[in-house]
Design an enzyme around this catalytic site. Structure first.
Site, PDB file in Angstrom:
ATOM      1  N   CYS A   2     -24.820  33.070  16.873  1.00  9.54           N
ATOM      2  CA  CYS A   2     -25.785  31.981  16.704  1.00  9.54           C
ATOM      3  C   CYS A   2     -26.998  32.207  17.618  1.00  9.54           C
ATOM      4  O   CYS A   2     -26.924  32.943  18.593  1.00  9.54           O
ATOM      5  CB  CYS A   2     -25.153  30.663  17.065  1.00  9.54           C
ATOM      6  N   ARG A  27     -29.143  39.053  15.097  1.00 13.23           N
ATOM      7  CA  ARG A  27     -27.827  38.704  15.631  1.00 13.23           C
ATOM      8  C   ARG A  27     -26.852  38.325  14.521  1.00 13.23           C
ATOM      9  O   ARG A  27     -25.646  38.282  14.754  1.00 13.23           O
ATOM     10  CB  ARG A  27     -27.955  37.519  16.600  1.00 13.23           C
ATOM     11  N   TRP A  79     -23.892  30.880  12.805  1.00  9.99           N
ATOM     12  CA  TRP A  79     -22.907  31.821  12.259  1.00  9.99           C
ATOM     13  C   TRP A  79     -21.607  31.038  12.239  1.00  9.99           C
ATOM     14  O   TRP A  79     -21.077  30.678  13.293  1.00  9.99           O
ATOM     15  CB  TRP A  79     -22.821  33.024  13.184  1.00  9.99           C
ATOM     16  N   ASN A 105     -24.477  26.861  20.919  1.00  9.56           N
ATOM     17  CA  ASN A 105     -23.758  28.127  20.730  1.00  9.56           C
ATOM     18  C   ASN A 105     -22.465  28.029  21.526  1.00  9.56           C
ATOM     19  O   ASN A 105     -22.468  27.502  22.638  1.00  9.56           O
ATOM     20  CB  ASN A 105     -24.550  29.305  21.292  1.00  9.56           C
ATOM     21  N   GLY A 106     -21.383  28.577  20.998  1.00  7.86           N
ATOM     22  CA  GLY A 106     -20.114  28.552  21.725  1.00  7.86           C
ATOM     23  C   GLY A 106     -19.057  27.826  20.921  1.00  7.86           C
ATOM     24  O   GLY A 106     -19.208  27.620  19.716  1.00  7.86           O
ATOM     25  N   GLU A 489      -9.541  57.624  15.754  1.00  6.95           N
ATOM     26  CA  GLU A 489     -10.820  56.912  15.861  1.00  6.95           C
ATOM     27  C   GLU A 489     -11.788  57.686  16.773  1.00  6.95           C
ATOM     28  O   GLU A 489     -12.986  57.770  16.488  1.00  6.95           O
ATOM     29  CB  GLU A 489     -10.577  55.487  16.375  1.00  6.95           C
ATOM     30  N   LYS A 493     -15.476  58.973  15.638  1.00  2.00           N
ATOM     31  CA  LYS A 493     -16.701  58.573  16.340  1.00  2.00           C
ATOM     32  C   LYS A 493     -17.501  59.807  16.736  1.00  2.00           C
ATOM     33  O   LYS A 493     -18.715  59.847  16.575  1.00  2.00           O
ATOM     34  CB  LYS A 493     -16.285  57.778  17.576  1.00  2.00           C
ATOM     35  N   GLU A 496     -19.136  61.467  13.666  1.00  2.00           N
ATOM     36  CA  GLU A 496     -20.201  60.638  13.089  1.00  2.00           C
ATOM     37  C   GLU A 496     -21.509  60.733  13.850  1.00  2.00           C
ATOM     38  O   GLU A 496     -22.564  60.863  13.247  1.00  2.00           O
ATOM     39  CB  GLU A 496     -19.799  59.158  13.179  1.00  2.00           C
ATOM     40  N   HIS A 512       2.651  72.776  14.924  1.00  2.00           N
ATOM     41  CA  HIS A 512       2.909  73.067  13.513  1.00  2.00           C
ATOM     42  C   HIS A 512       1.656  73.561  12.799  1.00  2.00           C
ATOM     43  O   HIS A 512       1.608  73.554  11.574  1.00  2.00           O
ATOM     44  CB  HIS A 512       3.472  71.818  12.818  1.00  2.00           C
ATOM     45  N   LYS A 611     -24.490  51.653   6.746  1.00  2.00           N
ATOM     46  CA  LYS A 611     -23.711  50.634   7.463  1.00  2.00           C
ATOM     47  C   LYS A 611     -22.731  49.948   6.534  1.00  2.00           C
ATOM     48  O   LYS A 611     -21.662  49.510   6.941  1.00  2.00           O
ATOM     49  CB  LYS A 611     -24.660  49.618   8.100  1.00  2.00           C
TER      50      LYS A 611
END
Ligand code: F6R
Length: 616
Positions: A2, A27, A79, A105-106, A489, A493, A496, A512, A611
């Site tokens: 937010c 945001r 949001w 916000n919160g 992961e 990363k 990418e 192996h 994205k």
């Protein structure tokens, strides 16, 4: 997530509010609104509240037709958390008499109790939001105090949770009262008046000398100036910070790139994803579940379906869904799942994980699973996205909009959300006692602080490791158990963002085949944290070392032995093995970024990647 903006002074407030909200669009949000103070024809001031679902541009075009003069107002981009995206749930929210408006916000953790108490005292609620309780609490307090700042102070004293709050009152024209706890608030005095925002980017055109309000500090803004007070109402003089960022830097929060900014947001993501999720009696609260407790109890098989990084979050989840809830769990690339004929019954739960909420393969797999009779649960970062809409229930990862193409903070949000789901399934099926669930929940929350320590303390060792990795042509990532999931992961990363070929293997698989790759100088990056398989990982690393590999390890603080076999050690705090993916992935994200920078790559926008992958 937010965004808050407020202005009082000698200029048209609506233009300043729209400009501030536009600046904060990056945001992420689903609706926007403003409250403008207007002097009525009868001389009595009023508040006009204008809200819209969708983009700030829509709100701006509605405001073009708004002709009244207003030099004081507050605005917000929302949001959704409590309550779906809608005009009624958009901020600002108003008191019963419409003379007080707030943006927030919160999260108000005790909002259900407060709302009930306020309703018992005759307040009528117009939205499903937690924020609206502030408007009514301030209204009550204002009735006694007749002073907006004092009323805000009284209202927040009744609230448990996090808030960045700005309030206006038609009976105190020109005043904005501001409060803060665990949610950013920035304040500044410009040539035209006083400004408040939740993000410095919204006010750097007006002033570069700002006050970053601290927790439990308050501010009263008027066109003449700003008064700062503590929770007792005593005057304070907070430090003024000079901001010399340009717009681009401000958007990146002062970081050189979005990837680094987003990596640094991860402690907050952990906290936000967990806030309000466990009741005082140790019950998990996932109100957006969409499945009854009976339906959850009936689940006898789980498929996690996802792509890329989200798939790796699924690999982590498998360990806890099986370990805690004792439900068989398979993890599949959505692009494979949808073309198979998996065994699905009405007691199958399909968990679809997608940051963007619109990945074509994941969506197609959701549709297919529903046709076959599965219950579908979505884990996504985007409110109202197709994955959220087409699932029976959803957990939002609270990562905020992620701008760097490579996922970092979304991944952490996904893991934390999947762990919440695993804990819930374990509770519903009585596989974990309330005491154990509570302990695990607390330790899960502690990872926020542990990530922060890694961010604060590990940059030198990561930089050295990156210097060793960057010149290579290829790298191998290894680990076992949770460490293997993170190795996958880590490799993704690195390739990418640095375009360096990287592969990941469960460390036991090395001999192996992949060990044939090892020659002097070949980088092997291992997750070698203390775990039940630690000794086995160490043996695998010795085999690599004996063949001349450059060994980089992510290891547990205090493990001096590892230095005997590793050329570079990145230490992370000790955590329970099941939570190690949350901490161990952070140095691997930073390593990938550093290696990419050393290789001259654009870490925010790697070549060939998008994205959101809306094609199959
Ligand atoms: C990697 C990355 C991608 C996404 C994948 C799925 O950093 O971001 O691998 O994870 O394209 O995207 P979502 O999660 O939006 O479904």
């Amino acid at each position: 997530m937010c965004g808050i903006i407020g202005f009082t002074g000698r200029s048209q407030a609506k233009d300043i509010l729209v400009e501030g909200l536009t600046r904060m669009e990056y945001r992420g949000y689903d609706s926007a609104g403003v409250a403008l103070e207007v002097a009525g024809a009868d001389g009595e001031a009023r508040l006009d509240v204008i809200r819209r679902v969708g983009k700030v541009a829509g709100l701006a075009s509605e405001l073009e037709g708004y002709k009244d003069e207003s030099t004081c107002g507050i605005g917000h981009t929302r949001w959704a958390t409590h309550g779906r995206p809608s005009t009624a749930n958009a901020h600002p929210h108003t008191s019963c008499d419409g003379r007080i408006a707030v943006v927030h916000n919160g999260i108000v953790e005790n909002f259900a109790e407060l709302r009930e108490e306020l309703q018992d005292r005759g307040h009528e609620f117009k939205s499903d939001t937690d924020t609206e309780v502030f408007a009514h609490l301030i209204e009550e307090a204002y009735g006694c105090e007749g002073d907006l700042m004092a009323a805000v102070r009284e209202a927040v004293s009744q609230v448990a949770g996090a808030y960045g709050l700005a309030a206006v009152c038609a009976d105190e024209p020109g005043t904005i009262a501001v409060a803060r706890k665990d949610s950013p608030i920035i304040i500044g005095m410009g040539e035209m008046g006083a400004y408040v925002a939740s993000d410095v980017i919204a006010l750097i055109d007006a002033t570069r000398d700002v006050v970053v309000l601290a927790d439990d500090q308050f501010a009263k803004l008027t066109p003449e100036g700003i008064e700062y007070t503590d929770s007792e109402g005593r005057a304070i003089q907070p430090e003024v910070t000079h901001v010399d960022w340009d717009l681009d830097m401000a958007e990146k929060g002062g970081y050189p790139d979005f990837m680094l900014k987003e990596i640094h947001e991860q402690p907050r993501v952990v906290r936000d994803t967990l806030v309000g999720r466990m009741s005082a009696n140790g019950e998990l609260d996932i109100d957006e579940l969409g499945l009854s407790l009976q339906e959850l109890n009936d689940i006898d098989r789980v498929y996690v379906i996802a792509c890329g990084t989200s798939y790796h979050a699924g690999l982590v989840a498998k360990n806890v869904i099986e370990g805690w809830a004792r439900i068989p769990c398979e993890v599949e690339a959505a692009s494979e799942f949808r073309y198979r004929d998996p065994i699905i019954t009405p007691s199958t739960l399909v968990v679809a994980v997608s940051q963007s909420g619109e990945t074509a393969d994941t969506l197609a797999a959701i549709r297919d699973a529903r046709i076959k009779g599965a219950k579908v649960f979505g884990i996504t970062n985007v409110v109202g996205s197709p994955v959220a809409r087409e699932s029976d229930g959803v957990i939002y990862t609270k990562a905020n909009k992620e701008i760097a193409v490579a996922s970092t903070k979304s991944f952490i949000g996904q893991i934390v959300s999947l762990m919440l789901l695993a804990l819930l399934l374990a509770q519903v099926k009585y596989r974990l006692s309330t005491k154990t669930a509570r302990m695990l929940f607390r330790e899960l929350g502690d990872t926020a602080e542990q990530i922060q320590r890694i961010l604060d303390e590990s940059s030198d060792s990561i930089h050295e490791a990156a210097e060793a990795v960057a010149p290579a042509h290829s790298a191998l990532f290894v680990g076992r158990g949770m460490g293997a999931a993170i190795a996958y992961e880590g490799a993704l990363k690195l390739k990418e963002v640095s375009y360096l070929h990287a592969e990941a293997y469960a460390a036991g698989e090395m001999k192996h085949g992949p060990i044939a790759l090892i020659e002097p100088g070949f980088p092997v990056i291992a997750v070698a944290t203390k775990s039940p398989t630690y000794d086995k990982v160490v043996s695998n690393l010795m085999e690599c070392r004996a063949r001349g590999a450059v060994v980089v390890t992510v290891a547990t603080e205090g493990d001096e032995e590892i230095k005997k076999i590793a050329d570079h050690v990145i230490y992370i705090p000790q955590v329970r093995d099941c939570f190690s993916p949350i901490t161990a992935s952070v140095p691997l994200q930073l390593l990938a970024r550093e290696a990419a920078l050393l290789r001259g790559c654009d870490v925010d926008q790697p070549r060939n990647l998008a994205k959101s992958v809306t094609v199959e």
